[in-house]
Design a protein around this motif. Structure first.
Motif, PDB file in Angstrom:
ATOM      1  N   SER A  29      36.624   7.573 -40.045  1.00  0.00           N
ATOM      2  CA  SER A  29      36.962   6.984 -41.337  1.00  0.00           C
ATOM      3  C   SER A  29      36.918   8.020 -42.444  1.00  0.00           C
ATOM      4  O   SER A  29      37.519   7.835 -43.490  1.00  0.00           O
ATOM      5  CB  SER A  29      36.000   5.848 -41.669  1.00  0.00           C
ATOM      6  N   GLY A  30      36.199   9.127 -42.231  1.00  0.00           N
ATOM      7  CA  GLY A  30      36.109  10.143 -43.267  1.00  0.00           C
ATOM      8  C   GLY A  30      37.425  10.844 -43.528  1.00  0.00           C
ATOM      9  O   GLY A  30      37.637  11.406 -44.592  1.00  0.00           O
ATOM     10  N   SER A  72      33.911  14.663 -55.808  1.00  0.00           N
ATOM     11  CA  SER A  72      34.888  13.956 -54.980  1.00  0.00           C
ATOM     12  C   SER A  72      34.715  14.244 -53.503  1.00  0.00           C
ATOM     13  O   SER A  72      35.284  13.559 -52.667  1.00  0.00           O
ATOM     14  CB  SER A  72      36.304  14.337 -55.401  1.00  0.00           C
ATOM     15  N   LEU A  73      33.911  15.262 -53.157  1.00  0.00           N
ATOM     16  CA  LEU A  73      33.674  15.553 -51.743  1.00  0.00           C
ATOM     17  C   LEU A  73      32.687  14.593 -51.103  1.00  0.00           C
ATOM     18  O   LEU A  73      32.557  14.541 -49.902  1.00  0.00           O
ATOM     19  CB  LEU A  73      33.091  16.962 -51.586  1.00  0.00           C
ATOM     20  N   PHE A  74      31.923  13.836 -51.935  1.00  0.00           N
ATOM     21  CA  PHE A  74      30.814  13.068 -51.386  1.00  0.00           C
ATOM     22  C   PHE A  74      31.214  11.679 -50.963  1.00  0.00           C
ATOM     23  O   PHE A  74      30.834  10.693 -51.574  1.00  0.00           O
ATOM     24  CB  PHE A  74      29.677  12.994 -52.402  1.00  0.00           C
ATOM     25  N   HIS A  75      32.008  11.585 -49.882  1.00  0.00           N
ATOM     26  CA  HIS A  75      32.145  10.258 -49.272  1.00  0.00           C
ATOM     27  C   HIS A  75      31.013  10.094 -48.267  1.00  0.00           C
ATOM     28  O   HIS A  75      30.129  10.944 -48.206  1.00  0.00           O
ATOM     29  CB  HIS A  75      33.521  10.102 -48.628  1.00  0.00           C
ATOM     30  N   TRP A  76      31.019   9.017 -47.489  1.00  0.00           N
ATOM     31  CA  TRP A  76      29.804   8.739 -46.717  1.00  0.00           C
ATOM     32  C   TRP A  76      29.635   9.607 -45.481  1.00  0.00           C
ATOM     33  O   TRP A  76      28.640   9.508 -44.802  1.00  0.00           O
ATOM     34  CB  TRP A  76      29.707   7.263 -46.357  1.00  0.00           C
ATOM     35  N   ASN A  77      30.632  10.476 -45.200  1.00  0.00           N
ATOM     36  CA  ASN A  77      30.429  11.398 -44.109  1.00  0.00           C
ATOM     37  C   ASN A  77      30.014  12.771 -44.607  1.00  0.00           C
ATOM     38  O   ASN A  77      30.175  13.754 -43.917  1.00  0.00           O
ATOM     39  CB  ASN A  77      31.715  11.504 -43.276  1.00  0.00           C
TER      40      ASN A  77
ATOM     41  N   VAL B  39      28.112  -3.813 -36.172  1.00  0.00           N
ATOM     42  CA  VAL B  39      29.350  -4.050 -36.917  1.00  0.00           C
ATOM     43  C   VAL B  39      29.048  -4.327 -38.384  1.00  0.00           C
ATOM     44  O   VAL B  39      29.645  -3.735 -39.298  1.00  0.00           O
ATOM     45  CB  VAL B  39      30.136  -5.215 -36.282  1.00  0.00           C
ATOM     46  N   VAL B  40      28.091  -5.224 -38.629  1.00  0.00           N
ATOM     47  CA  VAL B  40      27.728  -5.569 -40.004  1.00  0.00           C
ATOM     48  C   VAL B  40      27.213  -4.333 -40.746  1.00  0.00           C
ATOM     49  O   VAL B  40      27.574  -4.079 -41.896  1.00  0.00           O
ATOM     50  CB  VAL B  40      26.677  -6.699 -40.001  1.00  0.00           C
ATOM     51  N   GLY B  41      26.394  -3.533 -40.062  1.00  0.00           N
ATOM     52  CA  GLY B  41      25.846  -2.341 -40.700  1.00  0.00           C
ATOM     53  C   GLY B  41      26.915  -1.322 -41.038  1.00  0.00           C
ATOM     54  O   GLY B  41      26.877  -0.685 -42.095  1.00  0.00           O
ATOM     55  N   TRP B  42      27.890  -1.150 -40.148  1.00  0.00           N
ATOM     56  CA  TRP B  42      28.970  -0.182 -40.424  1.00  0.00           C
ATOM     57  C   TRP B  42      29.801  -0.629 -41.611  1.00  0.00           C
ATOM     58  O   TRP B  42      30.135   0.168 -42.492  1.00  0.00           O
ATOM     59  CB  TRP B  42      29.859  -0.039 -39.192  1.00  0.00           C
ATOM     60  N   LEU B  43      30.133  -1.941 -41.666  1.00  0.00           N
ATOM     61  CA  LEU B  43      30.920  -2.439 -42.791  1.00  0.00           C
ATOM     62  C   LEU B  43      30.144  -2.315 -44.100  1.00  0.00           C
ATOM     63  O   LEU B  43      30.693  -1.903 -45.129  1.00  0.00           O
ATOM     64  CB  LEU B  43      31.326  -3.894 -42.550  1.00  0.00           C
ATOM     65  N   ALA B  44      28.847  -2.649 -44.046  1.00  0.00           N
ATOM     66  CA  ALA B  44      28.023  -2.527 -45.256  1.00  0.00           C
ATOM     67  C   ALA B  44      27.965  -1.072 -45.720  1.00  0.00           C
ATOM     68  O   ALA B  44      28.109  -0.771 -46.892  1.00  0.00           O
ATOM     69  CB  ALA B  44      26.617  -3.059 -44.987  1.00  0.00           C
ATOM     70  N   GLY B  45      27.771  -0.147 -44.765  1.00  0.00           N
ATOM     71  CA  GLY B  45      27.716   1.262 -45.128  1.00  0.00           C
ATOM     72  C   GLY B  45      29.040   1.766 -45.662  1.00  0.00           C
ATOM     73  O   GLY B  45      29.086   2.590 -46.571  1.00  0.00           O
ATOM     74  N   PHE B  46      30.144   1.263 -45.096  1.00  0.00           N
ATOM     75  CA  PHE B  46      31.457   1.696 -45.560  1.00  0.00           C
ATOM     76  C   PHE B  46      31.688   1.271 -46.989  1.00  0.00           C
ATOM     77  O   PHE B  46      32.192   2.046 -47.819  1.00  0.00           O
ATOM     78  CB  PHE B  46      32.537   1.124 -44.646  1.00  0.00           C
ATOM     79  N   PHE B  47      31.315   0.043 -47.334  1.00  0.00           N
ATOM     80  CA  PHE B  47      31.591  -0.405 -48.693  1.00  0.00           C
ATOM     81  C   PHE B  47      30.615   0.168 -49.703  1.00  0.00           C
ATOM     82  O   PHE B  47      30.942   0.297 -50.870  1.00  0.00           O
ATOM     83  CB  PHE B  47      31.642  -1.933 -48.757  1.00  0.00           C
ATOM     84  N   GLN B  48      29.410   0.532 -49.261  1.00  0.00           N
ATOM     85  CA  GLN B  48      28.468   1.204 -50.155  1.00  0.00           C
ATOM     86  C   GLN B  48      28.580   2.718 -50.074  1.00  0.00           C
ATOM     87  O   GLN B  48      27.914   3.418 -50.816  1.00  0.00           O
ATOM     88  CB  GLN B  48      27.028   0.814 -49.804  1.00  0.00           C
ATOM     89  N   GLN B  49      29.412   3.239 -49.142  1.00  0.00           N
ATOM     90  CA  GLN B  49      29.566   4.688 -48.933  1.00  0.00           C
ATOM     91  C   GLN B  49      28.223   5.369 -48.695  1.00  0.00           C
ATOM     92  O   GLN B  49      27.915   6.400 -49.284  1.00  0.00           O
ATOM     93  CB  GLN B  49      30.304   5.345 -50.110  1.00  0.00           C
ATOM     94  N   ASP B  50      27.419   4.785 -47.820  1.00  0.00           N
ATOM     95  CA  ASP B  50      26.108   5.356 -47.549  1.00  0.00           C
ATOM     96  C   ASP B  50      25.758   5.101 -46.093  1.00  0.00           C
ATOM     97  O   ASP B  50      25.535   3.950 -45.703  1.00  0.00           O
ATOM     98  CB  ASP B  50      25.063   4.701 -48.462  1.00  0.00           C
TER      99      ASP B  50
END
Lengths: 164, 93
Positions: A29-30, A72-77, B39-50
Motif C-alpha cells: 500500500s505504500g 510528505s515522506l511520512f506515510h505509514w510505511n 483485517v480490522v487492525g490493518w484498516l484502522a492503521g491505514f486510515f490513521q496512517q500508523d
C-alpha cells in the motif's frame, strides 16, 4: 492441539504469521502514495581553512543555509528519515564524499530550516585533493520503511570553490 | 473449601484435555479471531496512517484468542471419548 501449551504455541505463531502478512500488505500500500520531499542548500560560505598539523590534510570551515521539508515522506510505511549533507569533489584517484551534517527525522520533526555549520569536521585526505576544485554540497536522505527496501534519494545542492 | 474448589476449577481448565471435536472448534475459533482482528487492525492503521495501531490491534486479538482457546473450557469438552471400563474389558476376554 491436545495440550494447552501446544495450543498456546500454535496461536502465537499464527498471530506472528498474520502480522507478517499485514506488514507485506503495508509495503504494497505504500507504493500508492506520492511523495514530494524538498531539500535545498543555498549560500555556501567558506569561513576559513587550515592544514591539520598532525594529519597533514586540509580542513575547511564552511557554513550554508539548509531548508528541507520531508513531511510528505511520512506515510505509514516510513519509520524514520535519515537526512544528511555531503560534500562531494573528485581528485585524480578518488571521488570524495564527506558527510558534513546529519539528522534523524521523525514524523513530528520533519522539517529543517537552519543555517548550518557542519557537525563533523570537513577534513580532506591530503593537502592537494581539494584546492582549486569545485566542491558540491548535496543533501540526501534515506527513508527507513516499516517493511520493504531502504530507499536513498538526493536533492539539489550548490557548490563552492576552495581557493588556494 | 474455597481453595479446593479453585483447585478443581484450575485442574479442569489446565490439566484436563479437550476432546477432538473441541480441539477442532478451538482451532477454527482462534483462526477466525486472529484474521478478523488482523483485517480490522490493518484498516484502522491505514486510515490513521500508523502501523503501530495495527500491531496493537493484532496483539489485542492475540490476547483474546489465547483467553478463549488455550484453557480447555467446558464448551470444548462436550463430546467426550468413551473408554471401556475395566468390567467391560474383562468380559471381552
Amino acid at each position: 492441539m491436545q495440550t494447552w501449551g501446544n495450543r498456546g504455541t500454535t496461536i502465537v505463531s499464527y498471530a506472528v504469521t498474520v502480522t507478517a502478512v499485514l506488514a507485506a500488505l503495508n509495503m504494497l500500500s505504500g507504493f500508492m502514495f506520492t511523495v514530494s520531499p524538498i531539500a535545498e542548500i543555498s549560500n555556501p560560505r567558506v569561513l576559513g581553512w587550515r592544514v591539520h598539523p598532525y594529519l597533514r590534510a586540509d580542513q575547511v570551515n564552511i557554513t550554508f543555509d539548509f531548508h528541507a521539508d520531508m513531511s510528505s515522506l511520512f506515510h505509514w510505511n516510513t519509520k524514520y528519515v535519515y537526512l544528511y549533507v555531503t560534500a562531494e569533489y573528485s581528485s585524480l584517484k578518488w571521488n570524495h564524499s564527506v558527510v558534513l551534517w546529519d539528522r534523524i527525522l521523525t514524523k513530528d520533526n520533519a522539517t529543517v530550516d537552519l543555517t548550518l555549520s557542519p557537525k563533523y569536521e570537513f577534513t580532506d585526505l591530503t593537502t592537494s585533493a581539494m584546492r582549486g576544485k569545485t566542491v558540491e554540497l548535496v543533501p540526501s536522505w534515506m527513508a527507513m520503511p516499516v517493511c520493504g527496501l531502504l530507499r536513498t534519494q538526493s536533492g539539489h545542492g550548490t557548490s563552492f570553490v576552495l581557493r588556494q | 473449601m474455597m481453595v479446593s474448589r479453585l483447585n478443581e476449577w484450575w485442574t479442569g481448565l489446565m490439566k484436563t484435555e479437550m476432546d477432538f471435536k473441541g480441539q477442532e472448534q478451538a482451532e477454527f475459533i482462534f483462526k477466525i479471531i486472529l484474521i478478523s482482528f488482523g483485517v480490522v487492525g490493518w484498516l484502522a492503521g491505514f486510515f490513521q496512517q500508523d502501523f503501530r495501531l495495527t500491531i496493537f490491534v493484532v496483539l489485542v486479538g492475540l490476547a483474546v484468542s489465547l483467553l478463549v482457546c488455550v484453557p480447555s473450557w467446558p464448551i470444548f469438552r462436550r463430546h467426550p471419548l468413551y473408554f471401556l471400563s475395566s468390567e467391560e474389558i474383562e468380559s471381552r476376554h
